[in-house]
Design an enzyme around this catalytic site. Structure first.
Site, PDB file in Angstrom:
ATOM      1  N   VAL A 151      15.171  -9.662   6.463  1.00 54.43           N
ATOM      2  CA  VAL A 151      15.891 -11.127   6.431  1.00 54.43           C
ATOM      3  C   VAL A 151      17.329 -11.058   7.174  1.00 54.43           C
ATOM      4  O   VAL A 151      18.380 -10.271   6.331  1.00 54.43           O
ATOM      5  CB  VAL A 151      16.412 -11.802   5.362  1.00 54.43           C
ATOM      6  CG1 VAL A 151      16.714 -12.977   6.019  1.00 54.43           C
ATOM      7  CG2 VAL A 151      14.661 -11.906   4.926  1.00 54.43           C
ATOM      8  N   PRO A 152      16.985 -10.557   8.731  1.00 55.03           N
ATOM      9  CA  PRO A 152      18.767 -10.007   8.532  1.00 55.03           C
ATOM     10  C   PRO A 152      20.126 -11.104   9.080  1.00 55.03           C
ATOM     11  O   PRO A 152      20.308 -11.264   9.891  1.00 55.03           O
ATOM     12  CB  PRO A 152      18.027  -9.744  10.776  1.00 55.03           C
ATOM     13  CG  PRO A 152      17.465 -11.230  10.742  1.00 55.03           C
ATOM     14  CD  PRO A 152      16.614 -11.038   9.943  1.00 55.03           C
ATOM     15  N   CYS A 153      19.984 -10.278   7.892  1.00 57.11           N
ATOM     16  CA  CYS A 153      21.624 -11.679   7.154  1.00 57.11           C
ATOM     17  C   CYS A 153      22.854 -10.477   8.150  1.00 57.11           C
ATOM     18  O   CYS A 153      23.956 -11.313   8.169  1.00 57.11           O
ATOM     19  CB  CYS A 153      21.543 -11.574   6.110  1.00 57.11           C
ATOM     20  SG  CYS A 153      21.854 -10.240   5.280  1.00 57.11           S
ATOM     21  N   HIS A 154      23.094  -9.478   8.717  1.00 54.68           N
ATOM     22  CA  HIS A 154      24.195  -8.395   9.350  1.00 54.68           C
ATOM     23  C   HIS A 154      24.020  -9.469  10.933  1.00 54.68           C
ATOM     24  O   HIS A 154      25.151  -8.782  11.126  1.00 54.68           O
ATOM     25  CB  HIS A 154      23.241  -7.079   9.175  1.00 54.68           C
ATOM     26  CG  HIS A 154      21.659  -7.376   9.996  1.00 54.68           C
ATOM     27  ND1 HIS A 154      20.422  -6.847   9.753  1.00 54.68           N
ATOM     28  CD2 HIS A 154      21.653  -6.472  11.049  1.00 54.68           C
ATOM     29  CE1 HIS A 154      20.273  -6.654  10.552  1.00 54.68           C
ATOM     30  NE2 HIS A 154      20.498  -6.202  11.793  1.00 54.68           N
ATOM     31  N   ARG A 155      23.188  -9.489  10.572  1.00 59.62           N
ATOM     32  CA  ARG A 155      23.204 -10.558  12.148  1.00 59.62           C
ATOM     33  C   ARG A 155      24.091 -11.804  12.340  1.00 59.62           C
ATOM     34  O   ARG A 155      24.547 -12.300  14.195  1.00 59.62           O
ATOM     35  CB  ARG A 155      22.158 -10.667  13.057  1.00 59.62           C
ATOM     36  CG  ARG A 155      20.763  -9.471  13.304  1.00 59.62           C
ATOM     37  CD  ARG A 155      19.849  -9.878  13.802  1.00 59.62           C
ATOM     38  NE  ARG A 155      19.210  -8.569  13.941  1.00 59.62           N
ATOM     39  CZ  ARG A 155      17.248  -8.254  13.970  1.00 59.62           C
ATOM     40  NH1 ARG A 155      16.803  -9.691  14.227  1.00 59.62           N
ATOM     41  NH2 ARG A 155      16.513  -8.094  13.745  1.00 59.62           N
TER      42      ARG A 155
END
Length: 223
Positions: free
Chosen positions: A180-184
């Site tokens: 779940v790409p919260c780094h984006r």
């Protein structure tokens, strides 16, 4: 007169005995109920199988419950413990070291991701959070590989333009990093802002996806 006094004393004694017996009954019932609930909780307790994975940008712990990935978090003592407690409480489960088909699939997909051979993930996911948090996490899944999104834009996309801070907090509570790409998600001014795995890890993840940082934030997801 004396007879009436004796009757009153007997009545008081009877009432005292009655109250005492009721209190004892309640205490016994409460004790039995607590024992029953503890036994029921223990019997209903599920198992989250966990295994560590050494990613190029840090150590991760992966967790599987009932054939779904429920955990992919950084081995950060303070943050990790909080996430673990929340998961165990929310899923009524306990963590045990081990592996599973889902964990091995997640590791395989992560290795392909870090090699630049995979841009999306197929492993089934299990969310544990509030309705609002899950709404934010599902929106995160829509941010394409190699793009970024600001917290403000993310809030707008879920129809909560004034909830930027709450959106940022939901990001922080994400227990499925990378998948779940919260780094984006970055600041509106292009800064990296915070990240559970640390800013160097976030920078490396973005770099893996071809996103430059340090003044150049790459392509903004604003479709």
């Amino acid at each position: 007169m004396q007879k009436n006094q004796q009757i009153a004393e007997y009545q008081n004694l009877f009432f005292l005995l009655f109250v005492t017996s009721r209190m004892l009954d309640r205490a016994v019932c409460a004790c039995c109920l607590n024992v029953y609930l503890c036994m029921k909780t223990e019997k209903a307790m599920k198992t989250i199988w966990i295994k560590t994975y050494d990613a190029p940008c840090g150590k991760l712990v992966l967790g599987d419950l009932d054939g779904k990935l429920c955990l992919c978090n950084w081995m950060n003592k303070k943050q990790g413990d909080a996430v673990n407690r929340r998961l165990c409480r929310g899923l009524q489960a306990e963590m045990k070291t081990g592996t599973s088909a889902v964990i091995e699939q997640a590791i395989s997909e992560l290795e392909a991701y870090f090699k630049g051979e995979r841009k999306t993930f197929d492993v089934p996911l299990l969310f544990c959070g509030t309705t609002f948090q899950q709404t934010v996490w599902n929106e995160l899944l829509k941010i394409p590989y190699g793009t970024t999104c600001s917290y403000a834009l993310l809030a707008e996309r879920i129809g909560q333009t004034k909830a930027v801070r709450a959106v940022a907090n939901a990001n922080r509570m994400n227990a499925l990093s990378i998948f779940v790409p919260c780094h984006r998600v970055i600041g509106s001014n292009g800064t990296l802002t915070g990240y559970a795995g640390g800013l160097p890890a976030k920078e490396m993840l973005l770099h893996t996806e071809g996103i430059s940082v340090g003044g150049k934030r790459g392509r903004l997801f604003d479709e």
